[in-house]
Design a protein around this motif. Structure first.
Motif, PDB file in Angstrom:
ATOM      1  N   LEU A   1      55.871 -39.083 -34.935  1.00 18.95           N
ATOM      2  CA  LEU A   1      55.524 -38.415 -33.682  1.00 18.95           C
ATOM      3  C   LEU A   1      56.281 -39.053 -32.501  1.00 18.95           C
ATOM      4  O   LEU A   1      55.850 -40.392 -32.304  1.00 18.95           O
ATOM      5  CB  LEU A   1      53.868 -38.478 -33.506  1.00 18.95           C
ATOM      6  N   ALA A   2      57.227 -38.468 -32.039  1.00 16.72           N
ATOM      7  CA  ALA A   2      57.806 -39.041 -30.930  1.00 16.72           C
ATOM      8  C   ALA A   2      57.220 -37.989 -29.644  1.00 16.72           C
ATOM      9  O   ALA A   2      56.831 -38.806 -28.506  1.00 16.72           O
ATOM     10  CB  ALA A   2      59.265 -38.827 -30.803  1.00 16.72           C
ATOM     11  N   ASN A   3      56.981 -36.882 -29.804  1.00 15.47           N
ATOM     12  CA  ASN A   3      56.557 -36.056 -28.995  1.00 15.47           C
ATOM     13  C   ASN A   3      54.786 -36.460 -28.500  1.00 15.47           C
ATOM     14  O   ASN A   3      53.946 -35.571 -28.997  1.00 15.47           O
ATOM     15  CB  ASN A   3      56.554 -34.547 -29.477  1.00 15.47           C
TER      16      ASN A   3
ATOM     17  N   MET B   1      67.204 -42.124 -22.255  1.00 15.22           N
ATOM     18  CA  MET B   1      66.121 -41.251 -22.798  1.00 15.22           C
ATOM     19  C   MET B   1      66.444 -39.758 -22.021  1.00 15.22           C
ATOM     20  O   MET B   1      67.161 -39.739 -21.075  1.00 15.22           O
ATOM     21  CB  MET B   1      64.812 -41.708 -22.357  1.00 15.22           C
ATOM     22  N   GLY B   2      65.839 -38.807 -22.457  1.00 15.05           N
ATOM     23  CA  GLY B   2      65.897 -37.476 -22.130  1.00 15.05           C
ATOM     24  C   GLY B   2      65.339 -37.706 -20.401  1.00 15.05           C
ATOM     25  O   GLY B   2      64.703 -38.667 -20.030  1.00 15.05           O
ATOM     26  N   ARG B   3      65.783 -36.481 -19.833  1.00 19.09           N
ATOM     27  CA  ARG B   3      65.300 -36.717 -18.172  1.00 19.09           C
ATOM     28  C   ARG B   3      63.947 -36.486 -18.002  1.00 19.09           C
ATOM     29  O   ARG B   3      63.252 -37.054 -17.003  1.00 19.09           O
ATOM     30  CB  ARG B   3      66.086 -35.339 -17.586  1.00 19.09           C
TER      31      ARG B   3
ATOM     32  N   ASP C   1      65.751 -50.309 -28.241  1.00 16.86           N
ATOM     33  CA  ASP C   1      66.415 -49.300 -28.854  1.00 16.86           C
ATOM     34  C   ASP C   1      65.649 -48.576 -29.778  1.00 16.86           C
ATOM     35  O   ASP C   1      65.014 -49.259 -30.730  1.00 16.86           O
ATOM     36  CB  ASP C   1      67.652 -50.059 -29.798  1.00 16.86           C
ATOM     37  N   MET C   2      65.559 -47.072 -29.626  1.00 12.90           N
ATOM     38  CA  MET C   2      64.380 -46.327 -30.604  1.00 12.90           C
ATOM     39  C   MET C   2      64.553 -46.470 -31.877  1.00 12.90           C
ATOM     40  O   MET C   2      63.851 -46.150 -32.562  1.00 12.90           O
ATOM     41  CB  MET C   2      64.320 -45.006 -30.212  1.00 12.90           C
ATOM     42  N   ARG C   3      66.047 -47.027 -32.373  1.00 13.50           N
ATOM     43  CA  ARG C   3      66.147 -46.903 -33.690  1.00 13.50           C
ATOM     44  C   ARG C   3      65.434 -48.031 -34.641  1.00 13.50           C
ATOM     45  O   ARG C   3      65.117 -47.439 -35.675  1.00 13.50           O
ATOM     46  CB  ARG C   3      67.770 -47.191 -33.964  1.00 13.50           C
TER      47      ARG C   3
END
Ligand code: NAD
Ligand code: MG
Length: 391
Positions: free
Chosen positions: A122-124, A208-210, A269-271
């Motif tokens: 889960l990232a969302n 990251m996304g906006r 770093d999300m990796r």
């Protein structure tokens, strides 16, 4: 071999996930890729990663996706629509689902994966903020497992014995969630009155996304994460504390009753979190450079400025109110952030919109997903009305 569906493959988390997967072709395969409207980016990812199924959320773009894939000689099934994304999350082409769609749009597919007993990465975070009890119940019934990918929750997961135990029985006193403080750390309200979307999206540590970048700038991201931690780890609100840590090296900490504090560290770093969640309970390399502590800047921690960054205080308030208040908070925030990104709302007014909507729609119990959907829509309507009146 893990078969992985990446929902939101064209985004920041999607890209990091594909990077880790590509490093371990013997272990992981990206079997399903989805995107919202960016057909060109999705087709390119399909050419590189050869999934079995590609889904574009906007049905008007399905033919275009099929045409591009055929032209590139990519052999994979094509589908479109949010229902197709949810069906794929529950379907036989994957055992693992990376929920990396941004916003409430990710809820149905997260729930579908949970009900189908998948391993849900889960990232969302909006899914669990909106529908925490429903998502956890779906996981229980489906028999699947949730591994948090949000770096703070992944860190806490790593610092808890066995991942997700009963906090009280494990002797945990507090969860300490770190926050970078975002691009505007240390600024006064007066200094924030005319900041632009591009300034807000220029995060000092993370790319990251906006939407999440604006949330990081307002500290709403940390507020959503407090609610996420409450659900994921059954932690009472009093046991969750936020610590601003601008170096973003300590991703979060767990304090035990004996005074021990365990932390998880790493380069931002999300990796790292994705590799951990993909391989759990094993470990695989992620491509992230080792942390060089001797060369690193000193680690600094400070309390958050709740008077300037009111969104964090509002998220704590919504969590204390309980019921569907977090879903109302999330919906109002999504509308306000969209307006800010479109240049139609000042940065400081994001919190005003969220506060007005929380006041207008007092919390109700979370009954089922249909009622939650109605409340989400009511909160968006109320937020748009507040926006119109403010302009
Ligand atoms: P992003 O904007 O870079 O990517 C979003 C992805 O979702 C894209 O693939 C897009 O096509 C898809 N998408 C967007 N709207 C959609 C819709 N209505 N229907 C279907 N698909 C849609 O976002 P991101 O930064 O990768 O973040 C994704 C999620 O992960 C967010 O919930 C965010 O809070 C969370 N997260 C991100 C990070 C990070 O470092 N980027 C860290 C922790 C958590
Ligand atoms: Mg995070």
């Amino acid at each position: 071999m893990r078969q992985i569906a990446i929902l939101g493959a064209t985004g920041s988390i999607g890209g990091s996930t594909l990077d880790v997967i590509a490093q371990h072709p013997d272990r992981f395969r990206a079997s399903v890729l989805t995107a919202h409207r960016n057909v060109a980016a999705l087709a390119e990812l399909c050419a590189r990663h050869q999934p079995q199924l590609a889904i574009i959320a906007d049905p008007a773009l399905e033919a275009e996706l099929a045409r591009r894939l055929a032209a590139a000689g990519v052999r994979c099934e094509v589908a479109s629509g949010m229902d197709a994304i949810a069906a794929a999350a529950a379907g036989s082409l994957c055992d693992t689902v990376v929920a990396a769609i941004v916003g409430a749009a990710g809820l149905d597919s997260s729930l579908a994966a949970a009900r189908a007993g998948k391993r849900l990465l889960l990232a969302n975070k909006e899914s669990i903020v909106m529908a925490g009890p429903l998502l956890l119940e779906a996981l229980r019934v489906g028999g699947g497992e949730l591994i948090p990918v949000d770096s703070e929750h992944n860190a806490i997961f790593q610092c808890l014995p066995g991942g997700r135990p009963d906090l009280a029985k494990s002797g945990v006193r507090r969860l300490l969630l770190t926050a970078s403080g975002g691009p505007f750390r240390g600024r006064t309200r007066a200094q924030l009155s005319d900041v632009t979307p591009d300034q807000a999206c220029k995060h000092p540590k993370w790319s990251m996304g906006r939407k999440i970048s604006v949330d990081s700038a307002t500290l709403m991201n940390k507020g959503l994460e407090v609610i996420e931690a409450h659900h994921l780890f059954s932690a009472p609100v009093e046991a969750i504390e936020v610590l601003v840590h601008p170096q973003s090296m300590v991703h979060s900490l767990v304090e035990y009753v004996d005074g021990s504090v365990l932390a998880q560290l790493g380069n931002p770093d999300m990796r790292t979190a994705l590799a951990h969640a993909l391989a759990w309970p094993e470990r695989v390399s992620s491509g992230v450079a080792p942390l060089d502590l001797a060369a690193a800047e000193p680690l600094h921690f400070e309390p958050p400025d709740l008077a300037t960054f009111r969104c964090l205080a509002l998220a704590f308030q919504a969590l204390r109110e309980g019921g569907d208040a977090p879903a109302i908070l999330n919906a109002a925030n999504e509308v306000a952030v969209e307006a800010f990104l479109a240049g139609a709302l000042p940065f400081l007014s994001i919190a005003d919109v969220v506060e007005s909507v929380l006041t207008e729609l007092p919390a109700q119990a979370v009954v089922d997903i249909q009622t939650l959907g109605e409340r989400d829509r009511a909160a968006r309507t109320a937020a748009r009305r507040v926006l119109r009146n403010a302009c």
